[in-house]
Write an enzyme that holds these catalytic residues in place. Structure first.
Site, mmCIF file in Angstrom:
data_model
loop_
_atom_site.group_PDB
_atom_site.id
_atom_site.type_symbol
_atom_site.label_atom_id
_atom_site.label_comp_id
_atom_site.label_asym_id
_atom_site.label_seq_id
_atom_site.Cartn_x
_atom_site.Cartn_y
_atom_site.Cartn_z
ATOM 1 N N LYS A 7 -10.829 -4.177 -4.293
ATOM 2 C CA LYS A 7 -12.006 -3.339 -4.482
ATOM 3 C C LYS A 7 -11.670 -1.912 -4.883
ATOM 4 O O LYS A 7 -12.530 -1.170 -5.309
ATOM 5 C CB LYS A 7 -12.930 -3.358 -3.256
ATOM 6 N N LYS A 42 -4.183 -9.687 -7.022
ATOM 7 C CA LYS A 42 -5.429 -9.944 -6.299
ATOM 8 C C LYS A 42 -6.579 -9.074 -6.833
ATOM 9 O O LYS A 42 -6.350 -7.935 -7.223
ATOM 10 C CB LYS A 42 -5.147 -9.626 -4.828
ATOM 11 N N LYS A 59 0.823 -1.211 0.000
ATOM 12 C CA LYS A 59 0.000 0.000 0.000
ATOM 13 C C LYS A 59 0.857 1.261 0.000
ATOM 14 O O LYS A 59 0.463 2.272 -0.575
ATOM 15 C CB LYS A 59 -0.972 -0.014 1.180
HETATM 16 P P1 TYM Z 1 -10.634 -6.414 3.445
HETATM 17 O O1 TYM Z 1 -11.753 -5.496 3.702
HETATM 18 O O2 TYM Z 1 -9.568 -6.003 2.498
HETATM 19 O O3 TYM Z 1 -11.200 -7.789 2.921
HETATM 20 C C1 TYM Z 1 -12.237 -8.491 3.607
HETATM 21 C C2 TYM Z 1 -12.014 -9.989 3.473
HETATM 22 O O4 TYM Z 1 -11.995 -10.361 2.091
HETATM 23 C C3 TYM Z 1 -10.824 -11.097 1.819
HETATM 24 N N1 TYM Z 1 -10.405 -10.791 0.435
HETATM 25 C C4 TYM Z 1 -10.214 -11.706 -0.527
HETATM 26 N N2 TYM Z 1 -10.320 -13.042 -0.526
HETATM 27 C C5 TYM Z 1 -10.066 -13.700 -1.683
HETATM 28 N N3 TYM Z 1 -9.711 -13.074 -2.837
HETATM 29 C C6 TYM Z 1 -9.578 -11.735 -2.885
HETATM 30 N N4 TYM Z 1 -9.239 -11.136 -4.017
HETATM 31 C C7 TYM Z 1 -9.838 -10.981 -1.690
HETATM 32 N N5 TYM Z 1 -9.805 -9.653 -1.388
HETATM 33 C C8 TYM Z 1 -10.152 -9.563 -0.080
HETATM 34 C C9 TYM Z 1 -9.804 -10.627 2.834
HETATM 35 O O5 TYM Z 1 -8.797 -11.577 3.052
HETATM 36 C C10 TYM Z 1 -10.677 -10.437 4.063
HETATM 37 O O6 TYM Z 1 -10.854 -11.652 4.748
HETATM 38 N N6 TYM Z 1 -7.892 -5.743 7.523
HETATM 39 C C11 TYM Z 1 -9.033 -6.458 6.993
HETATM 40 C C12 TYM Z 1 -10.319 -6.172 7.714
HETATM 41 C C13 TYM Z 1 -10.225 -6.408 9.172
HETATM 42 C C14 TYM Z 1 -10.244 -7.656 9.840
HETATM 43 C C15 TYM Z 1 -10.174 -7.358 11.234
HETATM 44 C C16 TYM Z 1 -10.283 -8.968 9.385
HETATM 45 C C17 TYM Z 1 -10.171 -5.436 10.130
HETATM 46 N N7 TYM Z 1 -10.148 -6.012 11.364
HETATM 47 C C18 TYM Z 1 -10.157 -8.375 12.171
HETATM 48 C C19 TYM Z 1 -10.264 -9.988 10.348
HETATM 49 C C20 TYM Z 1 -10.204 -9.691 11.720
HETATM 50 C C21 TYM Z 1 -9.193 -6.049 5.547
HETATM 51 O O7 TYM Z 1 -8.740 -5.034 5.123
HETATM 52 O O8 TYM Z 1 -9.983 -6.881 4.816
#
Ligand code: TYM
Length: 335
Positions: free
Chosen positions: A202, A199, A117
């Site tokens: 979004k 990947k 990032k």
């Molecule tokens: P975030 O919002 O980027 O993504 C949410 C979840 O989606 C999964 N993910 C994917 N899985 C498969 N293929 C992809 N292309 C893909 N893009 C995203 C991510 O692995 C995630 O599980 N930091 C975290 C949010 C968070 C969190 C937490 C997660 C904040 N606090 C505590 C678990 C526990 C995040 O940015 O996810």
């Protein structure tokens, strides 16, 4: 919502940046629904995490509400699972600060997401982006989660949570449960449709790179038709990077239809990529249809939605407060 003494606790969150994608859905959200009966489940919209990048206030507010509605629309049930919005529970920011004093600079610097990032937005490498994993540590540890279902990109963060929790427990005695990441077998990393070596994210500037959970059927078909593939014109799962596009489409198709790669290869034996892409698109449209219908219903009744997340906030705050009080006492803060 009542939690059972006999069940383990599961927690996961999602950031309301941009629009939720098929990657989020297959890598995380769908598994939350599958697992919600097995565990005492806690899910949240991580809006505190979202502001490490610049967002319009209005957009953030709207995306947060949409995200909360999507959690409900995919089948998470507020009667079974605790669902809330992170910024409505102050304990997250508070514990995050405390834990940051037990997290090492070098550890944070090694986080691949921070490195990626920082490269992508070199003019906004803010402190929040750096300490982001500490907030995630707080999210998980506040609720004494046993398991954290995430896609592969978040595994390193959950491992850091384990390290920090163990360190804290080592100094002050048993305080936090040590959480375990759960990574899905198929769909843990859905790739971009335009650059299948990256990947599906979004916030990609190219809209054709990702499928949104809320994309209409025509858009979904159009984006899959444009997906980058190779010139072999044979549907099979291959090792070379040339096959990354087809591998990704096979992964999506397999995750949605539950067909094995072998079955998919047989199904499309002798057929071209056009037929395959259309089949993938149609399967995804069918999968997302009920989610979209329920989402539209929920968004048309904002008052109910608001009541739901406010109730969630109260229940979450109650659980979070217990851990936070314990931590403050152990560290040596006055009552
Ligand atoms: P975030 O919002 O980027 O993504 C949410 C979840 O989606 C999964 N993910 C994917 N899985 C498969 N293929 C992809 N292309 C893909 N893009 C995203 C991510 O692995 C995630 O599980 N930091 C975290 C949010 C968070 C969190 C937490 C997660 C904040 N606090 C505590 C678990 C526990 C995040 O940015 O996810």
């Amino acid at each position: 919502m009542e939690f059972s003494q006999d069940k383990k606790t599961m927690l996961s969150m999602i950031k309301p940046t941009g629009h939720f994608t098929l990657g989020n859905y297959l890598g995380a959200l769908r598994n939350w629904v599958k697992l919600q009966d097995e565990y005492n489940s806690i899910f949240a919209v991580a809006d505190l995490h979202a502001i490490t990048i610049r967002l319009e206030p209005k957009a953030l507010r709207q995306q947060t509400l949409q995200a909360y509605a999507i959690l409900n629309a995919i089948g998470l049930d507020p009667k079974k699972s605790l669902m809330f919005i992170q910024s409505t529970v102050p304990a997250h920011a508070e514990l995050s600060w405390i834990l940051s004093c037990y997290s090492m600079y070098g550890e944070m610097q090694r986080m691949t997401q921070f490195k990626d990032k920082s490269k992508k937005a070199p003019d906004n490498v803010n402190l929040g982006l750096f300490s982001y994993p500490s907030l995630m540590n707080a999210d998980i540890l506040l609720y004494q989660a046993d398991v954290v279902p995430v896609g592969i990109d978040q595994k390193q963060h959950v491992e850091l949570t384990r390290t920090v929790a163990n360190r804290f427990n080592g100094i002050y005695g048993e305080t936090f449960k040590i959480p375990e990441p759960i990574i899905p077998k198929v769909g843990a990393k859905i790739m971009s449709l335009q650059n299948p070596l990256e990947k599906m994210g979004k916030s990609d500037s190219n809209e054709n790179a990702y499928i949104r959970i809320l994309d209409d059927p025509d858009t979904i078909v159009r984006k899959f038709k444009r997906a980058v593939t190779d010139s072999q014109a044979r549907v099979y799962f291959g090792d070379s990077s040339e096959k990354a596009g087809i591998n990704n489409l096979m992964t999506i198709y397999s995750a949605v239809t539950k067909k094995s790669f072998e079955e998919i290869e047989k199904e499309f034996d002798g057929k071209g990529y056009g037929d395959f892409k259309l089949a993938v698109a149609e399967a995804v449209v069918e999968e997302l249809k009920p989610v979209q219908e329920r989402y539209n219903e929920l968004m048309s009744d904002k008052a109910t939605l608001e009541k739901m997340y406010q109730e969630g906030a109260q229940e979450a705050a109650y659980i979070a407060r217990k851990t936070l009080s314990k931590v403050k006492r152990k560290v040596g803060f006055v009552k």
